[in-house]
Design an enzyme around this catalytic site. Structure first.
Site, PDB file in Angstrom:
ATOM      1  N   THR A 239      13.909 -44.054   2.598  1.00  0.00           N
ATOM      2  CA  THR A 239      13.976 -43.562   1.220  1.00  0.00           C
ATOM      3  C   THR A 239      15.376 -43.047   0.887  1.00  0.00           C
ATOM      4  O   THR A 239      15.885 -43.254  -0.211  1.00  0.00           O
ATOM      5  CB  THR A 239      12.933 -42.444   1.012  1.00  0.00           C
ATOM      6  OG1 THR A 239      11.628 -42.974   1.228  1.00  0.00           O
ATOM      7  CG2 THR A 239      13.017 -41.874  -0.401  1.00  0.00           C
TER       8      THR A 239
ATOM      9  N   LEU B  28      17.066 -34.888  -4.443  1.00  0.00           N
ATOM     10  CA  LEU B  28      16.017 -34.004  -3.921  1.00  0.00           C
ATOM     11  C   LEU B  28      16.216 -32.541  -4.299  1.00  0.00           C
ATOM     12  O   LEU B  28      15.684 -31.652  -3.640  1.00  0.00           O
ATOM     13  CB  LEU B  28      15.896 -34.124  -2.393  1.00  0.00           C
ATOM     14  CG  LEU B  28      15.492 -35.489  -1.841  1.00  0.00           C
ATOM     15  CD1 LEU B  28      15.342 -35.416  -0.330  1.00  0.00           C
ATOM     16  CD2 LEU B  28      14.216 -35.993  -2.479  1.00  0.00           C
TER      17      LEU B  28
ATOM     18  N   GLU C 143       0.821  -1.206   0.000  1.00  0.00           N
ATOM     19  CA  GLU C 143       0.000   0.000   0.000  1.00  0.00           C
ATOM     20  C   GLU C 143       0.861   1.264   0.000  1.00  0.00           C
ATOM     21  O   GLU C 143       0.594   2.215  -0.746  1.00  0.00           O
ATOM     22  CB  GLU C 143      -0.920   0.019   1.222  1.00  0.00           C
ATOM     23  CG  GLU C 143      -1.892  -1.148   1.290  1.00  0.00           C
ATOM     24  CD  GLU C 143      -1.379  -2.289   2.136  1.00  0.00           C
ATOM     25  OE1 GLU C 143      -2.174  -2.847   2.902  1.00  0.00           O
ATOM     26  OE2 GLU C 143      -0.182  -2.634   2.019  1.00  0.00           O
TER      27      GLU C 143
END
Length: 330
Positions: A196, A204, A53
């Site tokens: 994993t 990743l 703003e």
């Protein structure tokens, strides 16, 4: 009345996306004079900089007098690194404020009431759904106190996430892989379990999509990991979370400033997070393949989990179904 301001709000939403994703919300603002001409635009460029703003008011200058401020988030009423936006709008002579999303924070909400008490007309809820989508992770953190979690699963037609070899198994095609990397790039952290990490040895990292940062790689679990795994290379930061409880792990990630987690762990981790009601959104890829054996996508759940589906799409040769967990507020 809402339709009158929707086009201006769309411009403000586009401006919001120019700001960085951070611990602060992405906010955009346009100043519209009584003739319907945009005389000032602005967006929040990060912590310590002018709010959207104030940026727009600065650009508008004296033309802000008697104009309307269209902003994607309810103007704040508190003083932090910068002053309250409500005061800036009132002092600039703004006669109407149109905003999309209400501020969910205790410290800054209530700006609409302050403006109305000062004689400023306030219209709220214009394009609220679109504004919430831009800041869904930030909003979720403010409302719940924990990061927003997106669970991604890729499975075959017979429900397998790997074949019977015991090693990493390609499931989806390249198009789905590219979309997965896009989702990584939009997240603060990518989370897997120690199993994993050991079995798949994933990097990743974001490699198939544009990115402004590499998400933090998070491995959850108490098992020791060899330091020659890909997650310990120098391509991205890595965080080890010595926890087996999803709530405790997310608390630690929240303390680290992580707002959105992309969960790519295996069946054990996915089931644990679903059972703990710690998943907010699911992205599920269905690949046109049959393995006949191998681990399934999930272990046994104590109760069904249902989705409010937001998207079903053919991604290359794979089908993607995504949606929010049914009954959540976002």
């Amino acid at each position: 009345m809402v339709d009158t301001w929707s086009a201006y709000m769309q411009q403000a939403l586009s401006l919001a996306l120019l700001g960085p994703r951070s611990l602060n919300p992405q906010v955009g603002c346009v100043i519209v004079d009584p003739q319907g001409i945009v005389v000032g635009t602005g967006y929040h460029e990060g912590a310590g900089t002018a709010h959207a703003e104030v940026d727009a008011l600065t650009n508008a200058g004296e033309r802000a007098q008697g104009s309307t401020a269209v902003v994607t988030l309810e103007p704040c009423r508190h003083t932090g690194r910068t002053g309250p936006c409500t005061e800036s709008l009132i002092q600039a002579g703004i006669t109407r404020v149109v905003f999309a999303q209400s501020d969910p924070t205790k410290i800054a909400s209530g700006g609409a009431s302050v403006l109305r008490e000062a004689g400023v007309e306030v219209i709220e809820g214009v394009c609220a759904k679109e504004a919430l989508e831009i800041n869904k992770a930030w909003t979720h953190v403010q409302r719940t106190g924990r990061p927003y979690v997106i669970l991604k699963i890729a499975q075959t037609l017979d429900g397998r996430v790997a074949d019977g070899s015991g090693g990493p198994t390609p499931i989806t095609g390249r198009e789905a892989q590219i979309l997965t990397h896009q989702l990584r790039a939009q997240s603060d952290a990518v989370l897997i379990g120690t199993a994993t990490a050991l079995i798949d040895n994933p990097a990743l990292t974001v490699r198939l999509a544009p990115f402004t940062h590499q998400p933090i790689r998070v491995v959850m679990g108490e098992r020791e990991l060899p330091r020659d795994l890909h997650i310990f290379d120098q391509q991205a930061p890595t965080m080890l979370v010595r926890e087996h409880r999803p709530s405790a792990a997310l608390a630690l990630l929240g303390e680290a400033g992580i707002q959105q987690v992309f969960l790519e762990g295996g069946p054990t981790l996915a089931t644990a997070f679903l059972e703990a009601n710690m998943v907010d959104e699911v992205v599920w890829f269905l690949a046109p393949a049959l393995f006949g054996m191998g681990p399934t996508a999930l272990a046994v759940l104590g109760a069904p989990v249902r989705l409010d589906v937001t998207r079903i799409e053919l991604i290359g040769n794979d089908v993607m179904v995504s949606g929010r967990i049914a009954g959540t507020s976002e």
